[in-house]
Design a protein around this motif. Structure first.
Motif, short mmCIF file in Angstrom:
data_model
loop_
_atom_site.label_atom_id
_atom_site.label_comp_id
_atom_site.label_asym_id
_atom_site.label_seq_id
_atom_site.Cartn_x
_atom_site.Cartn_y
_atom_site.Cartn_z
N LYS A 184 -0.38 1.32 -5.88
CA LYS A 184 0.51 0.60 -4.96
C LYS A 184 1.93 1.13 -5.14
O LYS A 184 2.20 1.94 -6.02
CB LYS A 184 0.50 -0.91 -5.26
N LYS A 216 -5.71 -0.39 -8.40
CA LYS A 216 -5.36 0.24 -7.13
C LYS A 216 -3.94 0.79 -7.24
O LYS A 216 -3.06 0.16 -7.84
CB LYS A 216 -5.41 -0.78 -5.99
N LYS A 224 2.02 2.63 3.32
CA LYS A 224 2.98 1.82 4.07
C LYS A 224 4.40 1.94 3.55
O LYS A 224 5.34 1.37 4.11
CB LYS A 224 2.55 0.35 4.07
N GLY A 252 -5.55 -6.40 0.40
CA GLY A 252 -4.77 -5.40 -0.31
C GLY A 252 -3.47 -5.01 0.36
O GLY A 252 -2.84 -4.03 -0.03
N ASP A 253 -3.04 -5.77 1.38
CA ASP A 253 -1.76 -5.46 2.03
C ASP A 253 -0.59 -5.63 1.07
O ASP A 253 0.44 -5.00 1.24
CB ASP A 253 -1.54 -6.34 3.26
N ARG A 272 0.85 -1.20 0.00
CA ARG A 272 0.00 0.00 0.00
C ARG A 272 0.88 1.25 0.00
O ARG A 272 1.93 1.27 0.65
CB ARG A 272 -0.86 0.04 1.27
N GLU A 273 0.42 2.30 -0.69
CA GLU A 273 1.19 3.55 -0.73
C GLU A 273 1.47 4.10 0.66
O GLU A 273 2.57 4.55 0.94
CB GLU A 273 0.43 4.62 -1.53
#
Length: 118
Positions: free
Chosen positions: A59, A57, A13, A89-90, A10-11
Motif C-alpha cells: 500500500k 498487501k 491510486k 482493499g481501497d 492502493r499503490e
C-alpha cells in the motif's frame, strides 16, 4: 486547529490521490510505501498450480497537514474520491489533531509552520 490527514491507499491510486491534493492546492505531503492487511487478512493466489497465501498487501501511506477542520474535510473527500474503486482493499483515511508544528529552518510554529511561503 492543525489537523493531520493520513490515508492508506492502493499503490495504483497514489498518483490520482496526489493529483487530487494538488488540485485542492494542499501545500505539501509525505508519501511512504507500506505493507499491511485489513479485515480480509490477505488473500490466496495461485501460481503454477500452487496456492500461495499473501497476507501482507503493498500500500501507500499519504500524510498531509492542513490548517482547519474545513480543509481536513475537503482533503478527506478528495482522497476518498481519487482512491475509490468500490472493491475490498481501497484503504483507510485517519485524521488527528496536531498538538504542535514547527518549521525547522525558521522556527515558525503553528499555522505559520505549515503555510506556503511565496
Amino acid at each position: 486547529m492543525i489537523i493531520k490527514v493520513e490515508a492508506i491507499v492502493r499503490e495504483e491510486k497514489c498518483e490520482a490521490v496526489m493529483q487530487a491534493l494538488e488540485d485542492l492546492q494542499v501545500n505539501g505531503l509525505t508519501v511512504s510505501r507500506v505493507e499491511g492487511y485489513g479485515a480480509q487478512r490477505g488473500s490466496d493466489n495461485w501460481t503454477k498450480g500452487m496456492k500461495l497465501e499473501e497476507r501482507m498487501k503493498q500500500k501507500v501511506k499519504i500524510e498531509v497537514v492542513v490548517s482547519s477542520e474545513d480543509w481536513a474535510d475537503l482533503t478527506e473527500k478528495a482522497i476518498r474520491k481519487a482512491a475509490y474503486t468500490g472493491d475490498y482493499g481501497d484503504g483507510k483515511i485517519f485524521t488527528y489533531e496536531v498538538r504542535s508544528a514547527q518549521k525547522i529552518r525558521t522556527g515558525e510554529t503553528g499555522y505559520d509552520a505549515i503555510q506556503r511561503q511565496e
